[in-house]
Design a protein around this motif. Sequence first.
Motif, PDB file in Angstrom:
ATOM      1  N   ASN A   1       0.970  -1.311  -0.061  1.00  0.00           N
ATOM      2  CA  ASN A   1      -0.036  -0.030   0.078  1.00  0.00           C
ATOM      3  C   ASN A   1       1.056   1.198  -0.057  1.00  0.00           C
ATOM      4  N   TYR A   2       1.854   1.363  -0.961  1.00  0.00           N
ATOM      5  CA  TYR A   2       2.807   2.574  -1.194  1.00  0.00           C
ATOM      6  C   TYR A   2       1.988   3.755  -1.397  1.00  0.00           C
ATOM      7  N   ALA A   3       2.421   4.786  -0.679  1.00  0.00           N
ATOM      8  CA  ALA A   3       1.688   6.133  -0.966  1.00  0.00           C
ATOM      9  C   ALA A   3       1.668   6.495  -2.557  1.00  0.00           C
ATOM     10  N   PRO A   4       0.623   7.030  -2.805  1.00  0.00           N
ATOM     11  CA  PRO A   4       0.560   7.454  -4.490  1.00  0.00           C
ATOM     12  C   PRO A   4       1.628   8.591  -4.496  1.00  0.00           C
ATOM     13  N   ARG A   5       1.854   8.786  -5.803  1.00  0.00           N
ATOM     14  CA  ARG A   5       2.881   9.737  -6.116  1.00  0.00           C
ATOM     15  C   ARG A   5       2.480  10.585  -7.334  1.00  0.00           C
ATOM     16  N   LEU A   6       2.860  11.833  -7.318  1.00  0.00           N
ATOM     17  CA  LEU A   6       2.169  12.474  -8.560  1.00  0.00           C
ATOM     18  C   LEU A   6       2.993  12.302  -9.834  1.00  0.00           C
ATOM     19  N   ASP A   7       2.242  11.802 -10.844  1.00  0.00           N
ATOM     20  CA  ASP A   7       2.582  11.657 -12.034  1.00  0.00           C
ATOM     21  C   ASP A   7       2.832  12.651 -12.856  1.00  0.00           C
ATOM     22  N   PRO A   8       4.107  13.280 -13.105  1.00  0.00           N
ATOM     23  CA  PRO A   8       4.138  14.482 -13.664  1.00  0.00           C
ATOM     24  C   PRO A   8       3.647  14.776 -15.019  1.00  0.00           C
ATOM     25  N   THR A   9       3.424  13.516 -15.694  1.00  0.00           N
ATOM     26  CA  THR A   9       3.140  13.578 -17.323  1.00  0.00           C
ATOM     27  C   THR A   9       1.501  13.744 -17.143  1.00  0.00           C
ATOM     28  N   CYS A  10       0.657  12.989 -16.275  1.00  0.00           N
ATOM     29  CA  CYS A  10      -0.671  13.056 -16.648  1.00  0.00           C
ATOM     30  C   CYS A  10      -1.356  13.936 -15.423  1.00  0.00           C
ATOM     31  N   GLN A  11      -0.205  14.289 -14.294  1.00  0.00           N
ATOM     32  CA  GLN A  11      -0.704  15.364 -13.193  1.00  0.00           C
ATOM     33  C   GLN A  11      -1.872  14.642 -12.461  1.00  0.00           C
ATOM     34  N   ARG A  12      -1.665  13.538 -11.901  1.00  0.00           N
ATOM     35  CA  ARG A  12      -2.380  12.907 -10.941  1.00  0.00           C
ATOM     36  C   ARG A  12      -1.605  12.082  -9.913  1.00  0.00           C
ATOM     37  N   LEU A  13      -2.277  11.583  -8.913  1.00  0.00           N
ATOM     38  CA  LEU A  13      -1.699  10.585  -8.103  1.00  0.00           C
ATOM     39  C   LEU A  13      -1.726   8.990  -8.645  1.00  0.00           C
ATOM     40  N   VAL A  14      -0.721   8.395  -8.637  1.00  0.00           N
ATOM     41  CA  VAL A  14      -0.863   7.121  -9.078  1.00  0.00           C
ATOM     42  C   VAL A  14       0.069   6.100  -7.996  1.00  0.00           C
ATOM     43  N   GLN A  15      -0.386   4.831  -8.028  1.00  0.00           N
ATOM     44  CA  GLN A  15       0.525   3.850  -7.178  1.00  0.00           C
ATOM     45  C   GLN A  15       0.990   3.001  -8.161  1.00  0.00           C
ATOM     46  N   ARG A  16       2.259   3.073  -8.094  1.00  0.00           N
ATOM     47  CA  ARG A  16       3.205   2.256  -9.103  1.00  0.00           C
ATOM     48  C   ARG A  16       3.379   0.795  -8.616  1.00  0.00           C
ATOM     49  N   ILE A  17       3.709   0.130  -9.399  1.00  0.00           N
ATOM     50  CA  ILE A  17       4.062  -1.232  -8.921  1.00  0.00           C
ATOM     51  C   ILE A  17       5.684  -1.717  -8.903  1.00  0.00           C
ATOM     52  N   PHE A  18       6.224  -0.916  -9.799  1.00  0.00           N
ATOM     53  CA  PHE A  18       7.892  -1.167  -9.695  1.00  0.00           C
ATOM     54  C   PHE A  18       8.466  -0.097  -8.503  1.00  0.00           C
ATOM     55  N   VAL A  19       7.992  -0.621  -7.247  1.00  0.00           N
ATOM     56  CA  VAL A  19       8.703   0.167  -5.946  1.00  0.00           C
ATOM     57  C   VAL A  19       9.021  -0.806  -4.971  1.00  0.00           C
ATOM     58  N   ASN A  20      10.328  -0.331  -4.557  1.00  0.00           N
ATOM     59  CA  ASN A  20      10.893  -1.254  -3.625  1.00  0.00           C
ATOM     60  C   ASN A  20      11.330  -0.274  -2.156  1.00  0.00           C
ATOM     61  N   LEU A  21      10.632  -0.839  -1.103  1.00  0.00           N
ATOM     62  CA  LEU A  21      10.939  -0.103   0.030  1.00  0.00           C
ATOM     63  C   LEU A  21      10.556   1.409   0.112  1.00  0.00           C
ATOM     64  N   GLY A  22       9.416   1.454  -0.645  1.00  0.00           N
ATOM     65  CA  GLY A  22       8.701   2.853  -0.629  1.00  0.00           C
ATOM     66  C   GLY A  22       9.162   3.629  -1.917  1.00  0.00           C
ATOM     67  N   LYS A  23      10.147   3.391  -2.620  1.00  0.00           N
ATOM     68  CA  LYS A  23      10.747   4.316  -3.505  1.00  0.00           C
ATOM     69  C   LYS A  23      10.721   3.521  -5.012  1.00  0.00           C
ATOM     70  N   PRO A  24      10.396   4.537  -5.892  1.00  0.00           N
ATOM     71  CA  PRO A  24      10.331   3.693  -7.378  1.00  0.00           C
ATOM     72  C   PRO A  24      12.094   3.133  -7.639  1.00  0.00           C
ATOM     73  N   ILE A  25      11.744   2.229  -8.443  1.00  0.00           N
ATOM     74  CA  ILE A  25      12.952   1.549  -8.790  1.00  0.00           C
ATOM     75  C   ILE A  25      13.825   2.202 -10.140  1.00  0.00           C
TER      76      ILE A  25
END
Length: 710
Positions: free
Chosen positions: A473-497
């Motif tokens: 349940n990682y915190a959503p991050r702002l996607d600068p391309t689409c300008q909305r919060l998204v939950q990514r799957i390629f994340v490890n220890l809370g940080k994008p890989i």
Amino acid sequence: MSAALARVPLPEQPDGRKHASRHEYKAWVDRVLDAASGSARKHRMSAYDTFVDRWPQLEDWFAEPMAVRLDLLDGAHARARRGVSVNATGYLTYLSLAQRVRLDTDFIINRKFNSLRDDQLLAELGYDMGFEHRLLQRASQIGYKRPSLHSQVRWALTKIAMRNGDPDVTGITIDDLQLLADEIKAFATRPDAAELRWTVAVKGENPTAVLQGFIQHCLNRLHVLHVVLFNDGRISAPPELGIRRRKTWKDELTPPDTPPRIKYVVERWLRLQLSTGSTAETTVGQVRDDIRRLIVWLTEAYPAVESLDQLTREHMEEFLEWLAALINPRTKAPYAIQTRRGTVSSLVVFFRETGRLGWSDVPGRPLLGPADLPRTVQSLPRFIPRDQLDTVMEIAEALECPFQRAAMLTIRWTGARRSEVRRLEVDCLDAYPDGYPRLRLPVGKGRTERTVPLHPHAAEALRPIIDMARAANYAPRLDPTCQRLVQRIFVNLGKPISAEYLFMTPLKMACEKLGLLDAEGRPLINPHRFRHTVGTQLAEGGAQLQTIMSILGHRSASMSMVYSRMTDPVVKEQYEQVLATTGRIAGPAVDLLLKDGLDEEAVHWLKTNFFKTELELGHCLRLPQEGPCECDLYLRCGKFFTTSEYAPRLRQRLATEQQLIQDATERGWPREIERHAAISRRLRELLTELGQPEDGEHAPCIRPDNGDRQ
């Protein structure tokens, strides 16, 4: 340290920093230490008395050199002995958290505070143990499993609390983290930092190495706290690699010595491009670099030019010559044609759009045009040969890291861009009505989302990654391309890989193992070649142009035509049929086919009308706009070609011509004999070029009839 994060003065109390009274401190010691701890209470009060006797005014202690405050009294390389300050750490903890006296970072990071390990004592000082416990639970949920996690979080929280002089850590902000991180880095710049830290630590022989390791260790602990706070929703700023105030391309839009009038126009233009959202942020950064090249040249060659409206065509021609000779500092060679082409293209748009907007201090007319773009060579897509592709993917499928394996299989079967795979969301995978997996790719360069079929093998690798992301349940991050919060799957220890880890690392390992390296030892296969491979395989399979555009996310047909032209269905059909049967191709039009001599208009017409080009003994490449054939001597026409599949017809026609020669001989018609003999010779030449005998068994024609072609 940036000016915005300059060290904040430490005094908090209205009348300055003062000692706690002995009565007050003793009352607190008696409350937190039970009667059985008489010796401990006595030791604390003795340390208090010694400390106050040594520095009756607390400000005098803060004014002492750091070596004195850290009790390094026996020289630079001596082991720190227990002195006045060391014994008084319990009292200093009380001063900081109970009396709200802010301790400076240089001291608190170099001194151990053993009392901070006591949960009961911390709770008595107002430290929220429940908050710390919740953070530790969240850290475990997102994947932290190191035994030292508790000490890392406790260290970071208490250091911030002591620096702020406030035990309430529930309201920690990104500014608290960044400020402490910058002050830790500032300590490393002290002239005596290496000696101080070497003396305190007494480990290693290289003071500089000891200091660097210590600074990194402190920053890592702050980074862990940042990750946990972000994923717990308490800080909105996502963690980067290390706690720092991130410096982006927007911090310096123009060189420092840019004339003010030029600086205003350029920065106004760049910010307009970013604010409208019509151009991606990374692209705007590239445009900035392109314009900076013009500014750098202008300030060196024409320092008197203060405004862009003073530029002339002659200026731009000189700039183009300078750009062609400019050396890339990284490669020590002239910039590539594509880089120069991008620079000129950016300037063309810049001059055209600023003139259209009617701004002042701009030329108001195009000084550069499409004719100024350096000419490029049209390259074919660099697809991965089948044998290399198979061996590389065998290694990829054996990767132990599930993230790397899933990422590699995804780009293999979708041709997606690296950035698109890295930004896949938790709801990216579903299925068509028949159950075949499909993947929703995020907004990319085409500014649109798209769904593509996904090989079941790749879908199987993605599902565990999606499940892990949902469980964490990682915190959503702002996607600068689409300008909305998204939950990514390629994340490890809370940080994008990073893309480096997901793609470059396994590819480098595979290429080194297989010997697929260039002369400089660099891998021959990069992630983007998988995209070329998918496009090539689609075209070779006869996929429609719209299908290639949809899967690869191309905005225009011309972007996908490079695959269709290289493996055009017409040429591909003939090529496959000839090579698959070890056959050949013959006739005057062979060079047009084998040397890609057909233009796009001809290819397009042949794709839809190929069955109309069939003749008795081959095909004619003559287009409608060229008019009808003026004679029937197509066997020698430059537009005629034939293949091995027509060999039976050629033999049959040769036999017919022999009968006609015999008939003409019997009738005494010499001109007819000559004409049919010429045709017979040409038929024999074609059979020879095709490697076919003039007689023998007639192989059945494998070509489908015209009705099937439609």
